[in-house]
Design an enzyme around this catalytic site. Structure first.
Site, PDB file in Angstrom:
ATOM      1  N   GLY A 185       0.780  -1.234   0.000  1.00 51.06           N
ATOM      2  CA  GLY A 185       0.000   0.000   0.000  1.00 51.06           C
ATOM      3  C   GLY A 185       0.811   1.283   0.000  1.00 51.06           C
ATOM      4  N   ASP A 223      -4.628   2.351  10.803  1.00 49.32           N
ATOM      5  CA  ASP A 223      -6.031   2.055  11.097  1.00 49.32           C
ATOM      6  C   ASP A 223      -6.108   1.571  12.549  1.00 49.32           C
ATOM      7  OD1 ASP A 223      -8.766   1.606  10.342  1.00 49.32           O
ATOM      8  OD2 ASP A 223      -8.336  -0.471   9.899  1.00 49.32           O
TER       9      ASP A 223
HETATM   10  P1  IMP Z   1      -4.004  -1.830  10.936  1.00 45.74           P
HETATM   11  O1  IMP Z   1      -3.157  -2.937  11.465  1.00 45.74           O
HETATM   12  O2  IMP Z   1      -5.453  -2.021  11.289  1.00 45.74           O
HETATM   13  O3  IMP Z   1      -3.519  -0.445  11.320  1.00 45.74           O
HETATM   14  O4  IMP Z   1      -3.987  -2.000   9.367  1.00 45.74           O
HETATM   15  C1  IMP Z   1      -3.259  -1.185   8.562  1.00 45.74           C
HETATM   16  C2  IMP Z   1      -3.330  -1.703   7.136  1.00 45.74           C
HETATM   17  O5  IMP Z   1      -4.663  -2.061   6.785  1.00 45.74           O
HETATM   18  C3  IMP Z   1      -2.956  -0.610   6.178  1.00 45.74           C
HETATM   19  O6  IMP Z   1      -1.585  -0.592   5.913  1.00 45.74           O
HETATM   20  C4  IMP Z   1      -3.772  -0.973   4.955  1.00 45.74           C
HETATM   21  O7  IMP Z   1      -3.072  -1.895   4.155  1.00 45.74           O
HETATM   22  C5  IMP Z   1      -5.004  -1.620   5.514  1.00 45.74           C
HETATM   23  N1  IMP Z   1      -6.132  -0.658   5.607  1.00 45.74           N
HETATM   24  C6  IMP Z   1      -6.675  -0.124   6.710  1.00 45.74           C
HETATM   25  N2  IMP Z   1      -7.687   0.716   6.423  1.00 45.74           N
HETATM   26  C7  IMP Z   1      -7.759   0.740   5.077  1.00 45.74           C
HETATM   27  C8  IMP Z   1      -8.602   1.460   4.147  1.00 45.74           C
HETATM   28  O8  IMP Z   1      -9.488   2.260   4.472  1.00 45.74           O
HETATM   29  N3  IMP Z   1      -8.366   1.193   2.837  1.00 45.74           N
HETATM   30  C9  IMP Z   1      -7.401   0.331   2.390  1.00 45.74           C
HETATM   31  N4  IMP Z   1      -6.597  -0.347   3.218  1.00 45.74           N
HETATM   32  C10 IMP Z   1      -6.777  -0.148   4.545  1.00 45.74           C
HETATM   33 MG    MG Z   2      -0.565  -1.377   4.202  1.00 48.82          MG
END
Ligand code: IMP
Ligand code: MG
Length: 179
Positions: free
Chosen positions: A43, A102
């Site tokens: 990403g 996120d």
């Molecule tokens: P976390 O471990 O929940 O912080 O996940 C982070 C990862 O989830 C990011 O690097 C993204 O790859 C994916 N992610 C979280 N929210 C989104 C979104 O709204 N769109 C696309 N990918 C997301």
């Molecule tokens: Mg990511």
């Protein structure tokens, strides 16, 4: 692709201006340091490519690939290392480059793992932050935009590996992922 987007949240111009701003700030903060930018695949590649060119101090780059999401829209909390960093991190000032923070579970895990390798410092640069969703104790050091709790795609961010090539960031129509 375009008809899957409910609303454009950030235009190419808004993103470009912000990336320049963050690049200038990082350049000031890392003068005289051993900057190593670490992009979390996939990403963050678009942000990484733009951000590194907005940085005016010497830096190295490397990539790591982890998986925390399947094709759903919620972090599993289970982080699998698919590709680790290739070089010795001893004495380096790491800047982890992410697309979106996120729940924070992914970066919380990565930061902890990398700090055990003798790094001089570790900071986080994220283009987007969804603070409402935070489940792990993590605050970004550099953040482009705070976004609402909606699923966003484009500028590297995907849904089910699609939409990464959109040049802007848009809110995905919920019927796409609820289908
Ligand atoms: P976390 O471990 O929940 O912080 O996940 C982070 C990862 O989830 C990011 O690097 C993204 O790859 C994916 N992610 C979280 N929210 C989104 C979104 O709204 N769109 C696309 N990918 C997301
Ligand atoms: Mg990511």
């Amino acid at each position: 692709m375009e008809n899957a987007i409910q609303q454009i949240l950030l235009t190419e111009e808004q993103i470009a201006a912000k990336v320049k701003e963050i690049g200038a700030q990082i350049s000031r903060d890392y003068a005289g340091k051993n900057l190593m930018m670490v992009s979390v695949l996939k990403g963050s590649v678009v942000f990484m490519a733009d951000l590194m060119r907005a940085i005016t101090v010497p830096c190295q780059i490397d990539f790591m690939c982890v998986s925390s999401y399947g094709s759903g829209t919620n972090s599993s909390g289970v982080v699998k290392i698919i590709k680790d960093l290739d070089i010795n991190l001893h004495g380096l000032d790491l800047l982890i480059v992410e697309d979106i923070l996120d729940s924070g579970k992914t970066l919380h895990y990565i930061t902890k793992m990398l700090s055990d390798r003798g790094t001089a410092s570790i900071r986080i640069a994220t283009l987007l932050d969804k603070p409402e969703r935070r489940a792990a104790p993590l605050t970004p050091d550099y953040c482009g935009f705070t976004v609402p709790d909606e699923f966003v795609v484009g500028y590297g961010l995907d849904y089910d590996e699609k939409f990464r090539n959109l040049p802007y960031i848009g809110i995905l129509k919920p019927e796409i992922y609820l289908a």
